[in-house]
Design a protein around this motif. Structure first.
Motif, PDB file in Angstrom:
ATOM      1  N   THR A 210       0.820  -1.222   0.000  1.00 30.84           N
ATOM      2  CA  THR A 210       0.000   0.000   0.000  1.00 30.84           C
ATOM      3  C   THR A 210       0.850   1.268   0.000  1.00 30.84           C
ATOM      4  O   THR A 210       0.392   2.317  -0.443  1.00 30.84           O
ATOM      5  CB  THR A 210      -0.934   0.019   1.218  1.00 30.84           C
ATOM      6  OG1 THR A 210      -0.158  -0.152   2.414  1.00 30.84           O
ATOM      7  CG2 THR A 210      -1.961  -1.103   1.117  1.00 30.84           C
ATOM      8  N   ARG A 211       2.076   1.201   0.484  1.00 27.94           N
ATOM      9  CA  ARG A 211       2.923   2.397   0.531  1.00 27.94           C
ATOM     10  C   ARG A 211       3.650   2.659  -0.787  1.00 27.94           C
ATOM     11  O   ARG A 211       4.313   3.685  -0.938  1.00 27.94           O
ATOM     12  CB  ARG A 211       3.958   2.270   1.651  1.00 27.94           C
ATOM     13  CG  ARG A 211       5.041   1.236   1.378  1.00 27.94           C
ATOM     14  CD  ARG A 211       6.143   1.271   2.430  1.00 27.94           C
ATOM     15  NE  ARG A 211       7.252   0.405   2.102  1.00 27.94           N
ATOM     16  CZ  ARG A 211       7.341  -0.873   2.416  1.00 27.94           C
ATOM     17  NH1 ARG A 211       6.348  -1.447   3.095  1.00 27.94           N
ATOM     18  NH2 ARG A 211       8.405  -1.586   2.076  1.00 27.94           N
ATOM     19  N   ASP A 212       3.534   1.742  -1.727  1.00 26.35           N
ATOM     20  CA  ASP A 212       4.286   1.861  -2.980  1.00 26.35           C
ATOM     21  C   ASP A 212       3.845   3.079  -3.797  1.00 26.35           C
ATOM     22  O   ASP A 212       2.655   3.402  -3.874  1.00 26.35           O
ATOM     23  CB  ASP A 212       4.111   0.606  -3.840  1.00 26.35           C
ATOM     24  CG  ASP A 212       4.869  -0.594  -3.289  1.00 26.35           C
ATOM     25  OD1 ASP A 212       5.635  -0.413  -2.332  1.00 26.35           O
ATOM     26  OD2 ASP A 212       4.680  -1.699  -3.833  1.00 26.35           O
ATOM     27  N   THR A 213       4.835   3.710  -4.411  1.00 27.77           N
ATOM     28  CA  THR A 213       4.587   4.794  -5.362  1.00 27.77           C
ATOM     29  C   THR A 213       4.720   4.287  -6.788  1.00 27.77           C
ATOM     30  O   THR A 213       3.901   4.579  -7.657  1.00 27.77           O
ATOM     31  CB  THR A 213       5.575   5.956  -5.146  1.00 27.77           C
ATOM     32  OG1 THR A 213       5.406   6.482  -3.836  1.00 27.77           O
ATOM     33  CG2 THR A 213       5.349   7.066  -6.167  1.00 27.77           C
ATOM     34  N   TYR A 214       5.775   3.501  -7.018  1.00 27.40           N
ATOM     35  CA  TYR A 214       6.054   2.960  -8.343  1.00 27.40           C
ATOM     36  C   TYR A 214       5.466   1.560  -8.475  1.00 27.40           C
ATOM     37  O   TYR A 214       5.382   0.816  -7.488  1.00 27.40           O
ATOM     38  CB  TYR A 214       7.557   2.925  -8.612  1.00 27.40           C
ATOM     39  CG  TYR A 214       8.174   4.302  -8.687  1.00 27.40           C
ATOM     40  CD1 TYR A 214       8.193   5.010  -9.895  1.00 27.40           C
ATOM     41  CD2 TYR A 214       8.726   4.906  -7.558  1.00 27.40           C
ATOM     42  CE1 TYR A 214       8.747   6.279  -9.969  1.00 27.40           C
ATOM     43  CE2 TYR A 214       9.282   6.181  -7.625  1.00 27.40           C
ATOM     44  CZ  TYR A 214       9.281   6.855  -8.829  1.00 27.40           C
ATOM     45  OH  TYR A 214       9.811   8.115  -8.900  1.00 27.40           O
ATOM     46  N   PHE A 215       5.073   1.211  -9.703  1.00 25.02           N
ATOM     47  CA  PHE A 215       4.526  -0.127  -9.919  1.00 25.02           C
ATOM     48  C   PHE A 215       5.591  -1.179  -9.608  1.00 25.02           C
ATOM     49  O   PHE A 215       5.305  -2.194  -8.982  1.00 25.02           O
ATOM     50  CB  PHE A 215       4.041  -0.273 -11.363  1.00 25.02           C
ATOM     51  CG  PHE A 215       3.249  -1.526 -11.607  1.00 25.02           C
ATOM     52  CD1 PHE A 215       1.893  -1.562 -11.343  1.00 25.02           C
ATOM     53  CD2 PHE A 215       3.868  -2.670 -12.100  1.00 25.02           C
ATOM     54  CE1 PHE A 215       1.156  -2.737 -11.552  1.00 25.02           C
ATOM     55  CE2 PHE A 215       3.143  -3.833 -12.317  1.00 25.02           C
ATOM     56  CZ  PHE A 215       1.789  -3.864 -12.042  1.00 25.02           C
ATOM     57  N   PHE A 216       6.837  -0.917 -10.053  1.00 27.28           N
ATOM     58  CA  PHE A 216       7.959  -1.806  -9.738  1.00 27.28           C
ATOM     59  C   PHE A 216       8.807  -1.144  -8.649  1.00 27.28           C
ATOM     60  O   PHE A 216       9.922  -0.692  -8.895  1.00 27.28           O
ATOM     61  CB  PHE A 216       8.786  -2.095 -10.992  1.00 27.28           C
ATOM     62  CG  PHE A 216       8.048  -2.874 -12.045  1.00 27.28           C
ATOM     63  CD1 PHE A 216       7.865  -4.241 -11.920  1.00 27.28           C
ATOM     64  CD2 PHE A 216       7.516  -2.231 -13.154  1.00 27.28           C
ATOM     65  CE1 PHE A 216       7.170  -4.964 -12.884  1.00 27.28           C
ATOM     66  CE2 PHE A 216       6.827  -2.934 -14.126  1.00 27.28           C
ATOM     67  CZ  PHE A 216       6.645  -4.300 -13.996  1.00 27.28           C
ATOM     68  N   GLU A 217       8.250  -1.073  -7.463  1.00 33.18           N
ATOM     69  CA  GLU A 217       8.926  -0.424  -6.341  1.00 33.18           C
ATOM     70  C   GLU A 217      10.141  -1.242  -5.909  1.00 33.18           C
ATOM     71  O   GLU A 217      10.107  -2.476  -5.887  1.00 33.18           O
ATOM     72  CB  GLU A 217       7.961  -0.293  -5.167  1.00 33.18           C
ATOM     73  CG  GLU A 217       8.458   0.554  -4.028  1.00 33.18           C
ATOM     74  CD  GLU A 217       8.045   2.016  -4.145  1.00 33.18           C
ATOM     75  OE1 GLU A 217       8.419   2.803  -3.262  1.00 33.18           O
ATOM     76  OE2 GLU A 217       7.331   2.351  -5.114  1.00 33.18           O
ATOM     77  N   SER A 218      11.233  -0.557  -5.574  1.00 33.46           N
ATOM     78  CA  SER A 218      12.414  -1.265  -5.093  1.00 33.46           C
ATOM     79  C   SER A 218      12.170  -1.788  -3.679  1.00 33.46           C
ATOM     80  O   SER A 218      11.257  -1.340  -2.977  1.00 33.46           O
ATOM     81  CB  SER A 218      13.640  -0.349  -5.098  1.00 33.46           C
ATOM     82  OG  SER A 218      13.560   0.584  -4.039  1.00 33.46           O
ATOM     83  N   ARG A 219      12.983  -2.717  -3.267  1.00 36.20           N
ATOM     84  CA  ARG A 219      12.816  -3.307  -1.930  1.00 36.20           C
ATOM     85  C   ARG A 219      12.948  -2.269  -0.823  1.00 36.20           C
ATOM     86  O   ARG A 219      12.316  -2.360   0.218  1.00 36.20           O
ATOM     87  CB  ARG A 219      13.845  -4.417  -1.702  1.00 36.20           C
ATOM     88  CG  ARG A 219      13.553  -5.710  -2.448  1.00 36.20           C
ATOM     89  CD  ARG A 219      14.542  -6.780  -2.070  1.00 36.20           C
ATOM     90  NE  ARG A 219      15.903  -6.422  -2.445  1.00 36.20           N
ATOM     91  CZ  ARG A 219      16.965  -6.614  -1.692  1.00 36.20           C
ATOM     92  NH1 ARG A 219      16.837  -7.129  -0.485  1.00 36.20           N
ATOM     93  NH2 ARG A 219      18.167  -6.287  -2.133  1.00 36.20           N
ATOM     94  N   LYS A 220      13.788  -1.262  -1.078  1.00 39.25           N
ATOM     95  CA  LYS A 220      14.022  -0.241  -0.064  1.00 39.25           C
ATOM     96  C   LYS A 220      13.135   0.987  -0.256  1.00 39.25           C
ATOM     97  O   LYS A 220      13.283   1.982   0.447  1.00 39.25           O
ATOM     98  CB  LYS A 220      15.490   0.179  -0.094  1.00 39.25           C
ATOM     99  CG  LYS A 220      16.441  -0.955   0.267  1.00 39.25           C
ATOM    100  CD  LYS A 220      17.885  -0.481   0.289  1.00 39.25           C
ATOM    101  CE  LYS A 220      18.827  -1.602   0.687  1.00 39.25           C
ATOM    102  NZ  LYS A 220      20.244  -1.164   0.709  1.00 39.25           N
ATOM    103  N   GLY A 221      12.225   0.907  -1.207  1.00 35.79           N
ATOM    104  CA  GLY A 221      11.347   2.026  -1.487  1.00 35.79           C
ATOM    105  C   GLY A 221      11.883   2.885  -2.615  1.00 35.79           C
ATOM    106  O   GLY A 221      13.089   3.013  -2.803  1.00 35.79           O
TER     107      GLY A 221
END
Length: 326
Positions: A210-221
């Motif tokens: 739910t906190r993701d901004t990018y569709f392919f969010e990195s592990r560290k955000g």
């Protein structure tokens, strides 16, 4: 992880470089960290010649371009274009003693030919992604690469465009992707087929937080590192697929999935009976090219890869046109 170098411009050109970057961004150009580093190198080069006066001489320009000696023609071209554009900016501000490299000097050609994966090689690549090991520290690594590779091959997108996709840019209901201000400041809507849709939905159901901004969010955000994805594909997936690098180490590359998509799509359209020159505008728009000049090279590449097209009597350009890095 290697720490990024802080970009701090210095010397007589300090405010000019800062102003130049602000100017380029105001025009819609997204100057990534890599280009900012190149501008920092240019700043340091110019500082060798002057500490207080703003000047650019022909010698300064020639010696800057010479630092790229032995590199690819496209890299030399970028050095020439970089110092020419910066000098033009300074001169337009009213500074004197500014040498601007004549535009005709930077019209270089390249003999680089992209690598076009065969259909069998693409099957081997897909198989390799399906067999990637999964580690507890990175449980979504396999589905990440499975999805990324299929998206690149299935749409011809650039890896930067894929990694820039935000959650709201991916419409999984209507099978649409929205790309904003990509290369050449071109935005476009990209429809995708059910095969790509299957993997995007699967990835979303497994990896989305739910906190993701990018569709392919990195592990560290935040956004994933493009170079990390590129290196993993070229040094791990291609090796696992049994596809060797060229002897001159000029490919295959991750970006060649874009070239492969273009050739395979053009091949499919031509075989369906569409005139190749009628197909070009469709392909050009889908790829995000500003005009068909950047797409025309795929006619020659497609003809070289698929003999039956040439034998069927279609007229195919014999010259490769456009930017091979496009």
């Amino acid at each position: 992880m290697k720490t990024k170098e802080e970009i701090v411009y210095t010397g007589a050109f300090k405010e000019l470089f800062e102003g130049y970057i602000a100017y380029k961004r105001s025009l819609g150009f997204n100057l990534e960290y890599r280009e900012q580093r190149q501008l920092l190198k240019l700043n340091r080069h110019l500082n060798r010649y002057t500490t207080d006066n703003v000047k650019i001489t022909k010698q300064m320009v020639d010696e800057y371009i010479m630092t790229a000696h032995g590199l690819s023609s496209s890299t030399i071209h970028s050095y020439e274009g970089r110092i020419r554009q910066f000098a033009l900016y300074i001169r337009n501000l009213g500074y004197e003693n500014i040498y601007v490299l004549p535009e005709h000097h930077i019209k270089v050609t390249t003999d680089f030919v992209p690598y076009i994966f065969s259909h069998e090689e693409m099957k081997a690549i897909f198989k390799a992604t399906n067999e990637l090991e999964v580690y507890p520290s990175c449980p979504n690594s396999r589905i990440f690469h499975q999805t990324i590779i299929r998206l690149l091959y299935g749409t011809g997108m650039r890896i930067s465009e894929v990694l820039n996709l935000k959650i709201e840019d991916v419409d999984l209901t209507n099978n649409l992707l929205i790309v904003y201000e990509s290369k050449g400041n071109v935005s476009r809507i990209i429809p995708f087929d059910e095969c790509v849709g299957y993997w995007l939905r699967k990835y979303h159901s497994i990896a989305f937080k739910t906190r993701d901004t990018y569709f392919f969010e990195s592990r560290k955000g935040g956004k994933c590192n493009r170079c990390a994805v590129k290196n993993y594909f070229e040094n791990r997936i291609l090796v696992k697929a049994g596809i060797p690098r060229r002897p001159d180490n000029r490919g295959p590359r991750l970006h060649d999935l874009r070239h492969t998509y273009a050739c395979h799509a053009l091949d499919k359209m031509i075989k369906s009976g569409m005139d190749p020159f009628c197909a070009l505008p469709y392909l050009s728009t889908y790829l995000g090219h500003k005009g068909i000049e950047s797409t025309e090279k795929y006619l020659r590449l497609t003809a070289e890869r698929f003999d039956e097209i040439t034998n069927s009597g279609h007229f195919i350009y014999e010259e490769s046109l456009g930017d091979v890095h496009e």
